[in-house]
Design a protein around this motif. Sequence first.
Motif, mmCIF file in Angstrom:
data_model
loop_
_atom_site.group_PDB
_atom_site.id
_atom_site.type_symbol
_atom_site.label_atom_id
_atom_site.label_comp_id
_atom_site.label_asym_id
_atom_site.label_seq_id
_atom_site.Cartn_x
_atom_site.Cartn_y
_atom_site.Cartn_z
ATOM 1 N N ALA A 176 -5.026 4.453 -2.461
ATOM 2 C CA ALA A 176 -6.453 4.184 -2.251
ATOM 3 C C ALA A 176 -7.085 5.287 -1.401
ATOM 4 N N HIS A 177 -8.329 5.592 -1.677
ATOM 5 C CA HIS A 177 -9.045 6.606 -0.902
ATOM 6 C C HIS A 177 -9.526 6.003 0.420
ATOM 7 N N CYS A 211 -15.110 -0.612 1.187
ATOM 8 C CA CYS A 211 -14.057 0.037 0.395
ATOM 9 C C CYS A 211 -12.914 -0.961 0.224
ATOM 10 N N LYS A 245 -3.489 -0.512 -1.062
ATOM 11 C CA LYS A 245 -2.714 0.330 -1.972
ATOM 12 C C LYS A 245 -2.539 1.738 -1.373
ATOM 13 N N GLU A 280 -13.491 -1.226 5.456
ATOM 14 C CA GLU A 280 -12.382 -1.380 4.510
ATOM 15 C C GLU A 280 -11.977 -2.843 4.404
ATOM 16 N N SER A 290 -9.138 -5.687 1.878
ATOM 17 C CA SER A 290 -8.209 -5.924 0.777
ATOM 18 C C SER A 290 -8.334 -7.389 0.393
ATOM 19 N N ASP A 336 -14.455 0.112 -5.328
ATOM 20 C CA ASP A 336 -13.026 0.108 -5.625
ATOM 21 C C ASP A 336 -12.412 1.391 -5.057
ATOM 22 N N ALA A 337 -11.721 1.280 -3.921
ATOM 23 C CA ALA A 337 -11.144 2.462 -3.270
ATOM 24 C C ALA A 337 -9.973 3.041 -4.039
ATOM 25 N N LEU A 338 -9.385 2.237 -4.921
ATOM 26 C CA LEU A 338 -8.229 2.683 -5.691
ATOM 27 C C LEU A 338 -8.654 3.514 -6.901
ATOM 28 N N LYS A 348 -9.511 -2.849 -1.725
ATOM 29 C CA LYS A 348 -8.181 -2.507 -2.258
ATOM 30 C C LYS A 348 -7.507 -1.390 -1.440
ATOM 31 N N THR A 349 -7.828 -1.312 -0.160
ATOM 32 C CA THR A 349 -7.253 -0.262 0.686
ATOM 33 C C THR A 349 -5.801 -0.545 1.062
#
Length: 269
Positions: free
Chosen positions: A193-194, A185, A190, A248, A250, A150-152, A187-188
């Motif tokens: 997000a990292h 990674c 957002k 990455e 989503s 979860d990148a967020l 949820k990029t």
Amino acid sequence: MGSGESPTLKTQDAHPSILVIGKWIRHFEQWIHEQPKEQLYTAIAVVVATFLIVVIYRILNRSRCNTVVLSGLSGGGKTILFYQLRDGTPHQGTVTSMEPNIGSFVLHSELEKKGKIKPIHLVDVPGHSRLRPMLDDFLPKAAGIIFVVDALDFLPNCRAAAEYLYDILTKSSVVRKKVPVLILCNKTDKVTAHSKEFIRKQLEKEIDKLRTSRTAVSSADVTNEYTLGVPSEVFTFSQCHNKVVVAESSGLTGEVSQVEQFIREHVKP
């Protein structure tokens, strides 16, 4: 050519290897005629059975090599990715799975392609700590592993994610077969997000700490079957026995192209 000579090749003029082969064939034919019929039937049955076993084994091996395993902590978006790859939609949005989602299908993005396309066998393993042991049922058959992060909401879960990933990377079924791993990674889409580079570096740091602490544990601890990295060097994923890459995605927006690229790299269409 004289009037009494035959136009065919004389036996003494034949190549030596041909004469040897012919001699063996005659010996074999003579041996067959000397054998009891029951013994011949038994030998033929053994040969046929062996052939069938080899064929079945190869078919089973082919079926295994199209299995891709989705793993990672709960809430990372594994199930949504499963639906996106299968149907091209996120279905119900955020879903917490308590049982594996399993399906064999052609990737949704490939449905319009012409020609025969090999389906993938996708397994979404729940990320709850109590359910993770079922991962061992699927890893021996895996052609690739997608570890979803979860990148967020990464930082609060970094340690837990690193521990789970460490356990996967030290499994004998993964190391021996050099099963490729994609750290995905998710949820990029957002803004907060990292980046995948930040996530990669943080995971490497945590795994470096883990391998130091776990190496110091008593040899009676057999949780991890292999060690990671190079002694006296800072850990990086490039040191792993198997290929580890970072990408990455989503799940909600359907941006899964890098996931599909990884799958098709290891499950040929």
